[in-house]
Design an enzyme around this catalytic site. Structure first.
Site, short mmCIF file in Angstrom:
data_model
loop_
_atom_site.label_atom_id
_atom_site.label_comp_id
_atom_site.label_asym_id
_atom_site.label_seq_id
_atom_site.Cartn_x
_atom_site.Cartn_y
_atom_site.Cartn_z
N CYS A 172 -7.17 -7.61 -3.64
CA CYS A 172 -7.44 -7.31 -2.23
C CYS A 172 -8.92 -7.02 -1.98
O CYS A 172 -9.28 -6.51 -0.92
CB CYS A 172 -6.61 -6.12 -1.77
SG CYS A 172 -4.83 -6.43 -1.81
N CYS A 230 -5.51 1.13 4.41
CA CYS A 230 -4.25 1.11 3.67
C CYS A 230 -3.27 2.13 4.23
O CYS A 230 -2.09 2.10 3.90
CB CYS A 230 -4.50 1.37 2.19
SG CYS A 230 -5.28 2.97 1.88
N CYS A 240 -7.96 -2.54 -4.89
CA CYS A 240 -7.21 -3.34 -5.85
C CYS A 240 -7.90 -4.70 -6.03
O CYS A 240 -8.47 -5.24 -5.07
CB CYS A 240 -5.78 -3.56 -5.37
SG CYS A 240 -4.78 -2.05 -5.36
N CYS A 261 0.83 -1.21 0.00
CA CYS A 261 0.00 0.00 0.00
C CYS A 261 0.86 1.26 0.00
O CYS A 261 0.50 2.27 -0.61
CB CYS A 261 -0.92 0.01 1.22
SG CYS A 261 -2.28 -1.18 1.15
#
Length: 235
Positions: free
Chosen positions: A203, A228, A200, A118
């Site tokens: 994730c 994050c 993402c 991140c």
């Protein structure tokens, strides 16, 4: 400074979102921007801002691992509003070093690895994006996550040394979707497939009925770690 923000939050307590945005966009013109991840909340704010000030700055972070549906929405948003959202990408050298140190999917092996990912893909690009700004606008809502329950409408962002404005902080999820439907705002089609929060691709997963709204983000971690770092306060 604490008292200043307490006064601002009291002042805007009963104000409409449009009134709040108008005030800050005019007061900090050229020094304020919306950080959009193209989530439902960010799309609401994009629509509002485009109506108030069509040339207001909006930026986004392209981590390099976003879902295809997000890229499609990026294009749809630019076309609908006649804007060009500024995109910031990870530093090439830092990204190559990340792959060398933890491989392709090493972020799943530990919280430290995930945070390192991140850092490269989100935090460093955000730092560049915020350069020269005095205010950044976010789509955060208190009900999204336990880590966001104490956030205020107007805050001082110590980590990035600027003002953070969270216009939708009091809104419910239903209010967000009511606005989207009433104003025909484009949104990520993954929302229709059980994805309330989209980051993402590797994730993010769909959630099951009854799960927390952010249960699909970094689902292998406990809830208190599910940030994050973009919106965490320094202790």
């Amino acid at each position: 400074m604490k008292n200043d923000f307490e006064l601002l939050n009291t002042w805007f307590e009963d104000a409409s979102i449009e009134m709040i945005l108008t005030h800050f966009l005019q007061t900090y013109k050229g020094r304020i921007a919306l950080a959009s991840s193209y989530g439902a909340e960010d799309q609401v704010l994009t629509d509002m801002m485009a109506k108030i000030d069509p040339i207001a700055k909006i930026f986004s972070l392209d981590t390099g691992r976003l879902p295809e549906e997000t890229y499609t929405l990026m294009d749809q948003t630019n076309r609908k509003y006649g804007i060009n959202v500024e995109v910031f990408c990870p530093d090439k050298t830092a990204l190559e070093e990340l792959y060398k140190s933890q491989g392709i999917n090493g972020f799943r092996e530990s919280i430290e690895n995930r945070k390192a990912c991140c850092q490269v893909r989100k935090l460093e690009p955000l730092f560049r994006a915020l350069g020269g700004l005095e205010v950044w606008i976010t789509g955060l809502r208190r009900s999204q996550s336990p880590t966001r329950e104490t956030m205020q409408l107007v805050e001082w962002d110590e980590a990035n040394t600027l003002i953070k404005l969270n216009p939708l902080i009091e809104w419910s999820e239903q209010m967000v979707w009511d606005y989207i439907n009433e104003n025909k705002v484009p949104y990520n089609v993954l929302h229709d497939q059980g994805y309330p929060s989209i980051g993402c691709a590797p994730c993010t997963r769909a959630i099951c009925e009854g799960e927390d709204l952010r249960a699909g983000r970094w689902w292998w971690e406990s809830s208190e770690h599910k940030e994050c770092g973009l919106h965490l306060k320094r202790k």
